[in-house]
Motif scaffolding. Structure first.
Motif, mmCIF file in Angstrom:
data_model
loop_
_atom_site.group_PDB
_atom_site.id
_atom_site.type_symbol
_atom_site.label_atom_id
_atom_site.label_comp_id
_atom_site.label_asym_id
_atom_site.label_seq_id
_atom_site.Cartn_x
_atom_site.Cartn_y
_atom_site.Cartn_z
ATOM 1 N N MET A 280 0.851 -1.200 0.000
ATOM 2 C CA MET A 280 0.000 0.000 0.000
ATOM 3 C C MET A 280 0.879 1.240 0.000
ATOM 4 O O MET A 280 2.011 1.216 0.479
ATOM 5 N N THR A 281 0.320 2.325 -0.509
ATOM 6 C CA THR A 281 0.952 3.634 -0.409
ATOM 7 C C THR A 281 -0.154 4.682 -0.436
ATOM 8 O O THR A 281 -1.299 4.370 -0.771
ATOM 9 N N THR A 282 0.178 5.924 -0.085
ATOM 10 C CA THR A 282 -0.843 6.969 -0.048
ATOM 11 C C THR A 282 -0.273 8.341 -0.365
ATOM 12 O O THR A 282 0.921 8.581 -0.234
ATOM 13 N N PHE A 283 -1.175 9.221 -0.762
ATOM 14 C CA PHE A 283 -0.998 10.647 -0.552
ATOM 15 C C PHE A 283 -1.643 10.886 0.814
ATOM 16 O O PHE A 283 -2.789 10.477 1.037
ATOM 17 N N CYS A 284 -0.946 11.534 1.720
ATOM 18 C CA CYS A 284 -1.503 11.792 3.048
ATOM 19 C C CYS A 284 -1.197 13.235 3.451
ATOM 20 O O CYS A 284 -0.455 13.937 2.762
ATOM 21 N N ASN A 285 -1.798 13.632 4.564
ATOM 22 C CA ASN A 285 -1.655 15.028 5.016
ATOM 23 C C ASN A 285 -1.878 15.990 3.848
ATOM 24 O O ASN A 285 -1.120 16.935 3.631
ATOM 25 N N ILE A 286 -2.934 15.722 3.110
ATOM 26 C CA ILE A 286 -3.233 16.507 1.905
ATOM 27 C C ILE A 286 -3.686 17.913 2.305
ATOM 28 O O ILE A 286 -4.600 18.078 3.098
ATOM 29 N N GLU B 72 1.990 14.831 1.223
ATOM 30 C CA GLU B 72 3.024 13.899 1.672
ATOM 31 C C GLU B 72 2.748 12.545 1.038
ATOM 32 O O GLU B 72 1.602 12.133 0.898
ATOM 33 N N ILE B 73 3.803 11.850 0.627
ATOM 34 C CA ILE B 73 3.709 10.448 0.233
ATOM 35 C C ILE B 73 4.111 9.650 1.460
ATOM 36 O O ILE B 73 5.200 9.843 2.001
#
Length: 194
Positions: free
Chosen positions: A80-86, A94-95
């Motif tokens: 899994m991975t994400t864009f976070c703290n958008i 943040e990736i």
């Protein structure tokens, strides 16, 4: 395009698919053999459904855009991975929250996933900064982030409490739009050598 928009990202090595419970069985299998170092967190096989629920809840709140990472050479979902703290208003993201199965670590998968994520952030979403963070003691992750071409911004000392109550120092890296062409070239060169 918004940083929060669900979209499949694909290149010659990986497909990043909007995370769903349909990925659950592959993700549970991908966690087998993961080393659970004290400074990292990855779900256990039994914890996958709750982790998917957590990421989808954060997506519904507008804080995260989560993906399942499919390795095209095997057709299997390997992490899994994400864009976070958008922060859409400031075009900052943040990736993070990335983990990969042992079979995908130190392969083309992480490099290809970062190429897809960074390309989407800068080229499609007009990001002005992409951040990557890791635990100070996670030297493997710090080295991998530096190899991407990210610059270290600093260390947030006593940034978080760990599950066991230990204090985490978080190392912050970033890539800016004017750095993206060189970072992209470096990632493509690394993938061409595989």
């Amino acid at each position: 395009m918004l940083l929060t928009d669900p979209i499949t990202l694909q290149n010659g090595w990986v497909a990043l698919e909007p995370l769903s419970h349909e990925h659950g069985d592959d993700l549970a299998a991908a966690t087998e053999g993961l080393e659970y170092a004290w400074y990292t967190s990855a779900p256990t096989p039994a914890g996958i459904p709750a982790e998917i629920d957590r990421r989808l809840a954060w997506q519904a709140e507008g804080h995260m855009n989560p993906w399942a990472v499919r390795r095209l050479s095997t057709g299997r979902v390997v992490g899994m991975t994400t864009f976070c703290n958008i922060d859409q208003a400031n075009r900052h993201v943040e990736i993070g929250y990335t983990w990969l199965s042992p079979s995908a670590q130190r392969t083309e998968v992480n490099t290809a996933a970062k190429l897809a994520l960074l390309g989407h952030a800068f080229d499609a979403c007009d990001a002005i900064a992409v951040e990557l963070r890791t635990h100070f003691h996670n030297r493997q992750s710090r080295a991998a982030i530096a190899r991407l071409g990210a610059k270290q911004d600093g260390i947030l000392r006593n940034h978080r409490l760990g599950p066991d109550g230990t204090l985490r120092d978080t190392v912050v890296f970033s890539i800016l739009p004017h750095e993206w062409p060189a970072v992209r070239l470096g990632l493509r060169e690394r993938l061409a050598r595989r």
